[in-house]
Write a protein that holds these residues in place. Structure first.
Motif, PDB file in Angstrom:
ATOM      1  N   GLU A   1      -9.007   0.394  -9.971  1.00 37.27           N
ATOM      2  CA  GLU A   1      -8.623   1.161 -11.105  1.00 37.27           C
ATOM      3  C   GLU A   1      -8.242   0.262 -12.360  1.00 37.27           C
ATOM      4  OE1 GLU A   1      -5.203   4.584 -12.430  1.00 37.27           O
ATOM      5  OE2 GLU A   1      -4.897   3.314 -10.453  1.00 37.27           O
TER       6      GLU A   1
ATOM      7  N   GLU B   1      -1.254  -1.517  -4.954  1.00 38.06           N
ATOM      8  CA  GLU B   1      -0.664  -1.727  -6.235  1.00 38.06           C
ATOM      9  C   GLU B   1      -1.230  -3.344  -6.352  1.00 38.06           C
ATOM     10  OE1 GLU B   1       0.440   0.223  -8.566  1.00 38.06           O
ATOM     11  OE2 GLU B   1       1.129   1.816  -7.212  1.00 38.06           O
TER      12      GLU B   1
ATOM     13  N   TRP C   1      -8.225   1.615  -4.802  1.00 37.63           N
ATOM     14  CA  TRP C   1      -8.319   2.919  -3.978  1.00 37.63           C
ATOM     15  C   TRP C   1      -9.194   2.309  -2.711  1.00 37.63           C
ATOM     16  CZ3 TRP C   1      -5.674   7.241  -4.505  1.00 37.63           C
ATOM     17  CH2 TRP C   1      -5.207   7.751  -6.009  1.00 37.63           C
TER      18      TRP C   1
ATOM     19  N   TYR D   1      -3.624   3.680  -1.498  1.00 36.65           N
ATOM     20  CA  TYR D   1      -3.683   2.999  -2.751  1.00 36.65           C
ATOM     21  C   TYR D   1      -2.948   1.672  -2.595  1.00 36.65           C
ATOM     22  CZ  TYR D   1      -3.771   2.237  -7.982  1.00 36.65           C
ATOM     23  OH  TYR D   1      -3.869   1.767  -8.990  1.00 36.65           O
TER      24      TYR D   1
ATOM     25  N   SER E   1     -13.572  -0.544  -1.551  1.00 38.28           N
ATOM     26  CA  SER E   1     -12.443  -0.200  -2.535  1.00 38.28           C
ATOM     27  C   SER E   1     -13.145  -0.096  -3.812  1.00 38.28           C
ATOM     28  CB  SER E   1     -11.291  -1.057  -2.483  1.00 38.28           C
ATOM     29  OG  SER E   1     -11.585  -2.523  -2.775  1.00 38.28           O
TER      30      SER E   1
ATOM     31  N   ARG F   1       0.963  -1.032  -0.110  1.00 41.21           N
ATOM     32  CA  ARG F   1      -0.127   0.038   0.142  1.00 41.21           C
ATOM     33  C   ARG F   1       0.726   1.300   0.165  1.00 41.21           C
ATOM     34  NH1 ARG F   1      -4.760  -1.200   4.156  1.00 41.21           N
ATOM     35  NH2 ARG F   1      -5.473  -3.255   3.415  1.00 41.21           N
TER      36      ARG F   1
ATOM     37  N   LYS G   1      -1.447   8.076  -2.433  1.00 42.77           N
ATOM     38  CA  LYS G   1      -1.475   8.904  -3.611  1.00 42.77           C
ATOM     39  C   LYS G   1      -2.432  10.187  -3.567  1.00 42.77           C
ATOM     40  CE  LYS G   1      -1.079   6.474  -7.509  1.00 42.77           C
ATOM     41  NZ  LYS G   1      -1.456   5.529  -8.252  1.00 42.77           N
TER      42      LYS G   1
END
Length: 216
Positions: A32, A68, A54, A66, A29, A7, A10
């Motif tokens: 994206e 990944e 997110w 955020y 969440s 995490r 951003k």
């Protein structure tokens, strides 16, 4: 969120669609989606097409946290749900995954000649049917005479006219006269926007359609 990697924090982007999605998922969440791989985020999204997620607070606002997705990248074939089950697939040859992929692509090209499959994912364990008869000279030996499967899938296909399309449905394959290779007959069905139960219920009828049910 737990399926993703590390995490970070951003700056929250001022994207109306993202903010609206967050408002609809308080305490959850929002993924994206990479538009290079998916045109419609409301349809099937392969795991690799998700850049990350997110975190949304209890009031439906983005927190700036955020996570990944370590799997993010070009979507790949996934036939593990076909090949992992302990079910005999010898009738599909030495590489069942390749055989099924080729069958799916041939079915699509029968509709659009230049259809090119980018990736295929088998979404659930297929339904299988296998039939046979006892060997005439050895009753302890069973000869497989017919087999079929129905495999639910998602895939991406490109054509010159339509560009990329992501499709879902069930691919079915039935083969008969397996004990007589010279007489073997195969047939494929590609049913879009149907479920596994629907296709599974039709397997037995389809396997007998091919040769009129002579039981060989």
């Amino acid at each position: 969120m737990g399926r993703f990697g590390s995490r970070s924090r951003k700056a929250i982007p001022n994207e109306p669609a993202l903010l609206a999605a967050a408002a609809e998922n308080p305490g959850g969440s929002v993924a994206e989606i990479d538009p290079r791989y998916v045109d419609d985020p409301n349809g099937y999204v392969p795991p690799e097409a998700i850049r990350g997620a997110w975190l949304v607070d209890s009031s439906g606002k983005l927190t700036g946290e955020y996570q990944e997705n370590p799997r993010h990248g070009v979507p790949q074939d996934d036939f593990s749900k076909l090949t992992d089950p302990d079910h005999w697939l010898g009738w599909l040859g030495d590489d069942p995954a390749t055989a099924v992929r080729k069958g799916i692509e041939e079915s699509l090209r029968a509709q659009v000649a230049d259809a090119a499959v980018e990736w295929v994912k088998i979404l659930e364990t297929p339904r299988f049917l296998t039939g046979g008869r006892r060997h005439l000279e050895d009753e302890q030996v069973m000869l497989v005479t017919r087999a079929a499967l129905a495999a639910p899938f998602a895939l991406s296909v490109r054509t010159t006219l339509h560009g990329r399309s992501i499709l879902q449905g069930v691919f079915s394959w039935a083969a008969v006269d397996l004990s007589s290779p010279e007489a073997r007959k195969d047939r494929h069905w590609l049913d879009l926007d149907v479920g596994l139960d629907w296709a599974g219920e039709r397997l037995q009828g389809r396997i007998y359609e091919i040769d009129g049910g002579d039981g060989r």
